[in-house]
Motif scaffolding. Structure first.
Motif, PDB file in Angstrom:
ATOM      1  N   MET A  90       0.834  -1.203   0.000  1.00 42.49           N
ATOM      2  CA  MET A  90       0.000   0.000   0.000  1.00 42.49           C
ATOM      3  C   MET A  90       0.873   1.259   0.000  1.00 42.49           C
ATOM      4  SD  MET A  90      -3.075  -1.076  -0.233  1.00 42.49           S
ATOM      5  CE  MET A  90      -2.336  -2.406  -1.194  1.00 42.49           C
ATOM      6  N   ALA A  91       1.977   1.222   0.730  1.00 41.30           N
ATOM      7  CA  ALA A  91       2.886   2.368   0.736  1.00 41.30           C
ATOM      8  C   ALA A  91       3.478   2.596  -0.641  1.00 41.30           C
ATOM      9  CB  ALA A  91       3.997   2.155   1.768  1.00 41.30           C
ATOM     10  N   ALA A  92       3.781   1.498  -1.354  1.00 43.26           N
ATOM     11  CA  ALA A  92       4.298   1.626  -2.719  1.00 43.26           C
ATOM     12  C   ALA A  92       3.242   2.213  -3.644  1.00 43.26           C
ATOM     13  CB  ALA A  92       4.755   0.267  -3.233  1.00 43.26           C
ATOM     14  N   LEU A  93       2.001   1.768  -3.489  1.00 41.68           N
ATOM     15  CA  LEU A  93       0.916   2.299  -4.309  1.00 41.68           C
ATOM     16  C   LEU A  93       0.576   3.739  -3.952  1.00 41.68           C
ATOM     17  CD1 LEU A  93      -1.568  -0.711  -4.422  1.00 41.68           C
ATOM     18  CD2 LEU A  93      -0.393   0.305  -6.377  1.00 41.68           C
ATOM     19  N   ASP A  94       0.700   4.057  -2.669  1.00 47.44           N
ATOM     20  CA  ASP A  94       0.375   5.407  -2.217  1.00 47.44           C
ATOM     21  C   ASP A  94       1.258   6.451  -2.895  1.00 47.44           C
ATOM     22  OD1 ASP A  94      -1.775   5.466  -0.414  1.00 47.44           O
ATOM     23  OD2 ASP A  94      -0.557   4.725   1.230  1.00 47.44           O
ATOM     24  N   GLY A  95       2.568   6.298  -2.729  1.00 51.23           N
ATOM     25  CA  GLY A  95       3.447   7.356  -3.203  1.00 51.23           C
ATOM     26  C   GLY A  95       4.788   6.892  -3.709  1.00 51.23           C
ATOM     27  N   GLY A  96       4.939   5.565  -3.949  1.00 49.84           N
ATOM     28  CA  GLY A  96       6.181   5.086  -4.521  1.00 49.84           C
ATOM     29  C   GLY A  96       7.237   4.693  -3.521  1.00 49.84           C
ATOM     30  N   THR A  97       6.861   4.443  -2.262  1.00 43.06           N
ATOM     31  CA  THR A  97       7.822   3.969  -1.277  1.00 43.06           C
ATOM     32  C   THR A  97       8.303   2.570  -1.656  1.00 43.06           C
ATOM     33  OG1 THR A  97       6.758   5.245   0.472  1.00 43.06           O
ATOM     34  CG2 THR A  97       8.165   3.419   1.165  1.00 43.06           C
ATOM     35  N   GLY A 327      12.634   5.007  -5.275  1.00 40.96           N
ATOM     36  CA  GLY A 327      11.412   5.107  -6.052  1.00 40.96           C
ATOM     37  C   GLY A 327      11.189   6.526  -6.543  1.00 40.96           C
ATOM     38  N   PRO A 328       9.999   6.817  -7.063  1.00 42.73           N
ATOM     39  CA  PRO A 328       9.700   8.167  -7.536  1.00 42.73           C
ATOM     40  C   PRO A 328       9.449   9.116  -6.369  1.00 42.73           C
ATOM     41  CG  PRO A 328       7.744   6.803  -7.677  1.00 42.73           C
ATOM     42  CD  PRO A 328       8.863   5.890  -7.242  1.00 42.73           C
ATOM     43  N   VAL A 329       9.490  10.409  -6.657  1.00 41.97           N
ATOM     44  CA  VAL A 329       9.002  11.378  -5.680  1.00 41.97           C
ATOM     45  C   VAL A 329       7.484  11.458  -5.820  1.00 41.97           C
ATOM     46  CG1 VAL A 329      11.163  12.634  -5.530  1.00 41.97           C
ATOM     47  CG2 VAL A 329       9.459  13.344  -7.230  1.00 41.97           C
ATOM     48  N   ILE A 330       6.839  12.179  -4.928  1.00 45.01           N
ATOM     49  CA  ILE A 330       5.403  12.035  -4.721  1.00 45.01           C
ATOM     50  C   ILE A 330       4.558  12.430  -5.935  1.00 45.01           C
ATOM     51  CG2 ILE A 330       5.197  14.310  -3.631  1.00 45.01           C
ATOM     52  CD1 ILE A 330       3.202  11.093  -2.763  1.00 45.01           C
ATOM     53  N   ASN A 331       4.953  13.467  -6.682  1.00 50.03           N
ATOM     54  CA  ASN A 331       4.160  13.871  -7.845  1.00 50.03           C
ATOM     55  C   ASN A 331       5.003  14.756  -8.762  1.00 50.03           C
ATOM     56  OD1 ASN A 331       4.124  16.414  -6.536  1.00 50.03           O
ATOM     57  ND2 ASN A 331       2.136  16.006  -5.604  1.00 50.03           N
ATOM     58  N   ARG A 332       4.376  15.141  -9.869  1.00 48.17           N
ATOM     59  CA  ARG A 332       5.098  15.934 -10.869  1.00 48.17           C
ATOM     60  C   ARG A 332       5.501  17.308 -10.334  1.00 48.17           C
ATOM     61  NH1 ARG A 332       6.005  14.716 -15.808  1.00 48.17           N
ATOM     62  NH2 ARG A 332       4.446  13.043 -15.742  1.00 48.17           N
TER      63      ARG A 332
END
Length: 491
Positions: A90-97, A327-332
Motif C-alpha cells: 500500500m505504501a508503494a501504491l500510495d506514493g512510490g515507497t 522510487g519516484p518522488v510524490i508527484n510531478r
C-alpha cells in the motif's frame, strides 16, 4: 506494479462511506501516472458528523478500563504485523515507497503501537501534599483531553498514524484523523484494522478530505487539541485558527538536518548511513533526514568518494521491484520543484553536482523519478543548503574545526534533528549541547524510536511524539486539593 489499488472509504466510526461532500481526488499511479483510483473526500459535513459520534462515546471511552484499551492496541499491533506485506504494498501504491522501506515502516509502526499500548495501564498522578505536611491533601490526576484532531501529511502515513493516533487512544481520547488524500491506501487499511482490533464505534474516525475539512477539524469547538505533521506554510494557517480558539497544538514540521562527520568515526559506515538516509529512505522525502553532511577537511575527499561509490549502487525504478532502492518522488509538482532547486544552484555557482541533478531518463523519463544526486562544496547560505529538497539528494560541505561545524549546522531556521559521527565521547557530549535541534543522533542512533521523545525547535515546530512526553501531549493533569474544613474567619 501488479497490486491493484483498494477501494478507499470515509471511516466515520465504524461506518464506511464511498463518497463525501468534498468530492473526489484522482489518485495517480506512482510509476505510470495513470489514474488508478478516485478517492472520496470529506468536507465540513462529515467532520461535524464525526465529532458528534465522538462526543456521544467520549465519556464511555474515558471510563474504559485501561487494560481494555491496552488489549485493543496490542491486537492492533498484531494485525499490523500480520498485514506487513500488504501495508508495504500500500505504501508503494500510495506514493512510490520502496518495498524495503515500506516494510521497515510497518515494523516501526508496530513498535509505536505496542509502546503506547504499554502506557495505557501505567498513567498515574502524583501525591502532592498530605494533611500532616501542609494541612491539606493534594494530588494530581491524568485525564484525556477529550476529542483531538490529527492531520498528517503524505510521507510515511502509517508511521504518523501509529505515532499520533495510538498515543491519543492510549490516553483515552477520541480521534478525528485526516490523512493526505494523495496517500490514502495505507490509512484505509489502518482504519479497517483499528475496527478489527476492537476500537469502539465513534472513538476513531479516519477520512481523507478537502482543505475545508481540515479547517473544520481545527476550528471545531469540541475538538480540544490539534496534532499536525506537515510543512510550515500549512502550520501557520492552523496556528492562526488555533489562536482564535485558544486551542493547543503539536507541530512536527520538517527540517534541514546536519550530520557532523569527524575523522575518528567509522568513515565507511557513516557514508553508508548518509546515503541510505538521504537517497534511499523515502527517496529523500523525510523530515528528519541528515540531508546536510558536514565533513571535516581531513577526510572530506575520501568521504565524498565513498558517497559517490555508494550512490552509484542504488537502483532507481519501480518501488514494487525488491531490488530497487530509490522510487519516484510524490508527484510531478515535487519533481519540478526539486529540479528547479538544482537548476538555480547550478546557475548561481552555489555547488558542484558530482552525480545526478536532473530527472531520470530512459524508461523512467515519463515518471516522477529524480536521479540520486550528490552535491558537494555547497554554499551554506544558498537555498540548496537552507531549504528542504525533499528528494534523493545529499548536500556536502567542508569544515575545519568544531566551532565552524556548529556554526554551519546551526545556520538554519529549522531545528528538528542533528547528527554526529564520532567515537570521541567528550566531543559528542560537547556538541550535543551546542547543536540547535530537538534531538541529536550519534553513530547511527535512530530518530523515531517509540520510547524517545521526538520533535523540533524553530520552524521545525514544537511538542513531542514518543516516550512519556508523547502521551502527555494528549493528557491534562487535574489537581485535586482537600482541605480540613477550617472556617474562613476563625472564632
Amino acid at each position: 506494479m501488479a497490486t491493484t489499488a483498494p477501494s478507499v472509504h470515509l471511516h466515520l466510526g465504524h461506518e464506511q462511506r464511498e463518497s463525501g461532500s468534498g468530492g473526489s481526488h484522482a489518485h495517480l499511479h506512482p510509476v505510470s501516472q495513470a489514474v488508478q483510483a478516485d478517492i472520496p473526500l470529506a468536507g465540513a459535513k462529515e467532520v461535524e458528523e464525526a465529532v458528534a459520534r465522538a462526543e456521544a462515546v467520549r465519556e464511555a471511552w474515558r471510563c474504559t478500563r485501561p487494560e481494555q484499551r491496552r488489549d485493543i492496541l496490542n491486537r492492533l499491533a498484531d494485525l499490523l504485523e500480520e498485514h506487513k506485506a500488504e501495508l508495504a504494498q500500500m505504501a508503494a501504491l500510495d506514493g512510490g515507497t520502496t518495498l524495503m522501506v515500506g516494510e521497515r515502516g510497518v515494523e516501526t509502526a508496530v513498535g509505536w503501537t505496542r509502546y503506547y499500548a504499554g502506557w495505557c495501564d501505567k498513567l498515574t498522578g502524583d501525591l502532592l501534599s498530605t494533611f500532616d505536611s501542609r494541612g491539606e491533601f493534594s494530588y494530581s490526576v491524568p485525564e484525556p483531553i477529550g476529542i483531538v484532531g490529527i492531520i498528517i501529511t503524505w510521507n510515511g502515513p502509517l508511521i504518523s498514524l501509529a505515532m499520533k493516533v495510538c498515543a491519543a487512544l492510549a490516553a483515552g481520547n477520541c480521534v478525528i484523523c485526516k490523512p493526505a488524500e494523495i496517500t490514502p491506501f495505507a490509512p484505509e487499511l489502518f482504519a479497517q484494522l483499528c475496527k478489527q482490533a476492537g476500537v469502539p464505534d465513534g472513538v476513531l474516525s479516519i477520512f481523507p478530505g478537502t482543505a475545508e475539512a481540515g479547517e473544520a477539524i481545527v476550528r471545531h469547538k469540541k475538538v480540544r487539541k490539534i496534532s499536525f505533521t506537515g510543512g510550515p506554510i500549512t502550520a501557520r494557517k492552523i496556528l492562526e485558527a488555533c489562536a482564535q480558539e485558544i486551542k493547543p497544538s503539536v507541530m512536527e514540521l520538517g527540517g534541514k538536518s546536519a550530520s557532523l562527520v569527524f575523522p575518528d568515526c567509522d568513515i565507511q559506515a557513516a557514508a553508508e548511513r548518509a546515503v541510505f538516509w538521504t537517497v534511499g529512505c523515502l527517496s529523500g522525502q523525510g523530515c528528519a533526514l541528515p540531508t546536510r553532511q558536514l565533513v571535516h577537511a581531513d577526510i572530506y575527499d575520501d568521504f565524498v568518494a565513498r558517497l559517490q561509490a555508494i550512490i552509484g549502487q542504488f537502483k532507481v525504478g519501480d518501488p514494487m521491484d525488491p531490488t530497487v532502492m530509490v522510487g519516484p518522488v510524490i508527484n510531478r509538482a515535487a519533481a519540478d520543484r526539486i529540479t528547479g532547486m538544482f537548476d538555480r544552484a547550478k546557475a548561481d555557482g552555489a555547488a558542484k553536482f558530482l552525480l545526478g541533478g536532473s530527472r531520470a531518463g530512459g524508461a523512467l523519463a515519463e515518471g516522477n523519478f529524480i536521479e540520486p544526486t550528490l552535491i558537494v562544496d555547497a554554499d551554506p547560505d544558498h537555498e540548496i543548503s537552507q531549504v528542504e529538497i525533499f528528494g534523493p539528494a545529499v548536500v556536502v560541505m567542508k569544515f575545519h574545526d568544531e566551532d565552524e561545524a556548529v556554526a554551519i549546522a546551526n545556520n538554519s531556521e529549522y531545528g528538528l534533528a542533528a547528527y554526529i559521527q564520532s567515537n570521541d565521547l567528550q566531543r559528542v557530549h560537547r556538541l550535543s549541547e551546542r547543536l540547535h535541534a530537538g534531538g541529536v543522533y550519534v553513530n547511527g542512533g535512530f530518530q523515531i524510536n517509540p520510547h524517545t521523545p521526538f520533535g523540533g525547535v524553530g520552524i521545525s515546530g514544537f511538542g513531542k511524539e514518543g516516550g512519556k512526553a508523547g502521551i502527555d501531549e494528549f493528557l491534562h493533569y487535574k489537581t485535586v486539593t482537600i482541605g480540613v474544613g477550617a472556617p474562613i474567619f476563625p472564632k
